[in-house]
Design a protein around this motif. Structure first.
Motif, PDB file in Angstrom:
ATOM      1  N   VAL A  32      45.412  50.819  50.493  1.00  0.00           N
ATOM      2  CA  VAL A  32      46.443  49.801  50.293  1.00  0.00           C
ATOM      3  C   VAL A  32      47.638  50.493  49.654  1.00  0.00           C
ATOM      4  N   TRP A  33      48.783  50.481  50.334  1.00  0.00           N
ATOM      5  CA  TRP A  33      49.926  51.228  49.820  1.00  0.00           C
ATOM      6  C   TRP A  33      51.188  50.375  49.792  1.00  0.00           C
ATOM      7  N   SER A  73      47.424  45.719  43.255  1.00  0.00           N
ATOM      8  CA  SER A  73      46.227  45.420  42.468  1.00  0.00           C
ATOM      9  C   SER A  73      45.894  43.933  42.515  1.00  0.00           C
ATOM     10  N   SER A  74      46.911  43.105  42.410  1.00  0.00           N
ATOM     11  CA  SER A  74      46.680  41.658  42.455  1.00  0.00           C
ATOM     12  C   SER A  74      46.084  41.246  43.792  1.00  0.00           C
ATOM     13  N   LEU A  75      46.592  41.835  44.870  1.00  0.00           N
ATOM     14  CA  LEU A  75      46.089  41.532  46.208  1.00  0.00           C
ATOM     15  C   LEU A  75      44.607  41.896  46.328  1.00  0.00           C
ATOM     16  N   VAL A  76      44.261  43.112  45.920  1.00  0.00           N
ATOM     17  CA  VAL A  76      42.887  43.579  46.034  1.00  0.00           C
ATOM     18  C   VAL A  76      41.962  42.741  45.151  1.00  0.00           C
ATOM     19  N   VAL A  87      41.485  52.478  48.168  1.00  0.00           N
ATOM     20  CA  VAL A  87      42.411  53.388  47.500  1.00  0.00           C
ATOM     21  C   VAL A  87      43.789  52.743  47.430  1.00  0.00           C
ATOM     22  N   LEU A  88      44.398  52.722  46.239  1.00  0.00           N
ATOM     23  CA  LEU A  88      45.726  52.150  46.044  1.00  0.00           C
ATOM     24  C   LEU A  88      46.713  53.257  45.719  1.00  0.00           C
ATOM     25  N   PRO A 130      49.757  48.107  54.478  1.00  0.00           N
ATOM     26  CA  PRO A 130      51.015  48.203  53.730  1.00  0.00           C
ATOM     27  C   PRO A 130      51.298  46.908  52.976  1.00  0.00           C
ATOM     28  N   VAL A 131      51.848  47.039  51.784  1.00  0.00           N
ATOM     29  CA  VAL A 131      52.216  45.880  50.966  1.00  0.00           C
ATOM     30  C   VAL A 131      53.720  45.971  50.697  1.00  0.00           C
TER      31      VAL A 131
END
Length: 484
Positions: free
Chosen positions: A63-64, A72-75, A214-215, A239-240
């Motif tokens: 997640v990048w 982090s909030s998304l995960v 992995v972030l 992608p974020v």
């Protein structure tokens, strides 16, 4: 009522519902931790993580996106919604592969028997050890493990720290592993983590609920899909992108509903000042609550005013003055004498562009407008823009997924304008942009004294860092030659 008579149902008093627990403002607006109650949007990204990542055994996830975009909030949100538990490991520039594995082991509470004992009762705190914590745990992160009696158990020893052992420990508990700030780790250590992903992918059939997530901030996942790891086909990247005004506005909408607030009078200014960053939106909203002493939901609706917002912005900046000075000091520090004062030149040029930033070409064009820098090498710009993203330079610059460079926070952009003696009118643009709330803040009489103090302290600090003239030398790259 006579003895022995029966109490009729109609005579029973109706049950009284317990009072509703007030919602805390700092549970809704969370600038420093992953969003919980205040999490909004990201429906597409959540869908991809849930359906293409967590529900496909053997698949590992990257997640990048930019810092503060809400990775982090998304995960965390998806893991909790899906009923998954994960060990989270936070990386730093000094983290080694072995340390990262050790932190993950600590999060699992994995132990082994070293010797027998007549009677031993041991309790072990799970999570928050060596940079690890549990996400989405069914029990509290401080829950105790029953390690039994009659044996002595110790943490797993260094020779046992291997990805094979880690996937077994995580898999036996149906845990996943979240690695945060992957981009901060040295390249050689990142490559080792990339190889570890193959082990997790290979064990996907045995441990179908275990993943590595992995972030990082880089749009490139090449280091995680190198051919030697043979993990590319079992790795997805999500992608974020930065949130738009409509999505950021939902953060305020949630706060209005849960806390009985009204942001309508300052909504546009607040969202514009946040410049697409969720964490700053949370911070400014919480600062507005602080100005009105709103700490939890109440019966009376609170309408925020322009004055509330202006005081919130000033308070936000005032409490970050030392951090500003330190980060600019790291960015401007002269380590060795060169032909060009590269970081100062680049930051000054970036300051003359909009808060949204600019490409390398646009930054170079601003630099080369000055006669003294008309031949400034593009290679220098590329090199020092990269350095300015690193911790040792204060991480003052960030690069977006579209290749645009800008200050890490809009507050820093405004401070830089004041520091370099620039305003929107003197920025060199044909049509200067309207001053932002941040820039206006740094030009007000109220805050001018603080800015002047910061400038004086930073100037003195930089002067104390000056190198000995005998140690001065010049890099070949800085001789006016374009090294790109």
């Amino acid at each position: 009522m006579p003895f022995g008579s029966k109490k009729t149902k109609s005579a029973e008093k109706p049950a009284i519902a317990p009072p509703k627990k007030p919602v805390k403002a700092n549970e809704v607006f969370t600038p420093s931790v992953p969003a919980g109650r205040g999490f909004v949007g990201r429906e597409l990204e959540m869908k991809d993580l849930r359906k293409k990542g967590l529900r496909v055994p053997g698949t590992q996830v990257v997640v990048w996106g930019e810092s503060g975009a809400g990775k982090s909030s998304l995960v965390n949100k998806v893991l909790v919604d899906e009923g998954h538990t994960a060990v989270k490991t936070a990386c730093t520039p000094d983290s080694t592969y072995e340390q990262i594995l050790a932190a993950a082991f600590a999060g699992t509470g994995a132990f082994y028997i070293t010797e027998s004992a007549e009677h031993t009762d041991v309790t072990v705190s799970v999570g928050t050890v060596l940079g690890s914590e549990l996400i989405g745990a069914k029990t509290s992160a401080s829950a105790e493990l029953d390690v039994g009696k009659g044996v002595t158990r110790e943490p797993i020893a260094r020779p046992q720290l291997s990805p094979q052992r880690l996937v077994a420990e995580l898999g036996s508990r149906d845990y996943s592993w979240v690695i945060e700030d992957f981009h901060k780790v040295e390249e050689s250590e990142r490559l080792k983590i990339a190889h570890a992903l193959k082990v997790f992918a290979d064990e996907g059939a045995k441990y179908p609920l275990t993943r590595v997530i992995v972030l990082g901030v880089s749009e490139s996942v090449d280091e995680l899909v190198v051919e030697s790891t043979n993990v590319g086909k079992r790795l997805i990247d999500i992608p974020v992108p930065p949130l738009g005004h409509d999505e950021l506005g939902k953060i305020l909408d949630v706060g209005e509903q849960l806390l009985n607030l009204d942001f309508s009078a300052i909504r546009t200014r607040l969202l514009s000042t946040a410049v697409g960053t969720a964490s700053i939106t949370h911070a400014l909203a919480l600062a507005c609550c602080d100005e009105r002493d709103v700490y939890e939901s109440g019966t009376d609706r609170v309408l925020f005013t322009e004055q509330d917002f202006e005081e919130a912005v000033q308070g936000y900046a005032r409490t970050r003055s030392s951090t500003l000075k330190a980060r600019f000091g790291s960015a401007l520090k002269v380590h060795r004498k060169r032909t060009y004062d590269n970081t100062k030149i680049i930051l000054r040029a970036l300051t003359q562009l909009p808060e949204s930033g600019g490409t390398v070409g646009e930054i170079l064009a601003v630099i080369r407008r000055e006669p003294a820098h008309s031949k400034y090498p593009s290679g220098n710009a590329a090199k020092y823009l990269q350095e300015l993203q690193e911790d040792r330079r204060g991480s003052l610059i960030r690069k977006s997924s579209t290749g645009v460079y800008r200050f890490d926070e809009p507050l820093q952009h405004a401070y830089a304008k004041s520091f370099f003696g620039l305003t929107s009118a003197t920025s060199g643009s044909e049509q200067p942009a309207k001053s932002s709330d941040w820039e206006t803040l740094f030009t007000t009489t109220i805050y001018a004294k603080t800015v002047h103090l910061l400038q004086s302290e930073l100037a003195a600090s930089l002067e104390s860092m000056a190198i000995d003239p005998r140690e001065q030398w010049q890099d070949s790259e800085d001789e006016g030659r374009d090294v790109s």
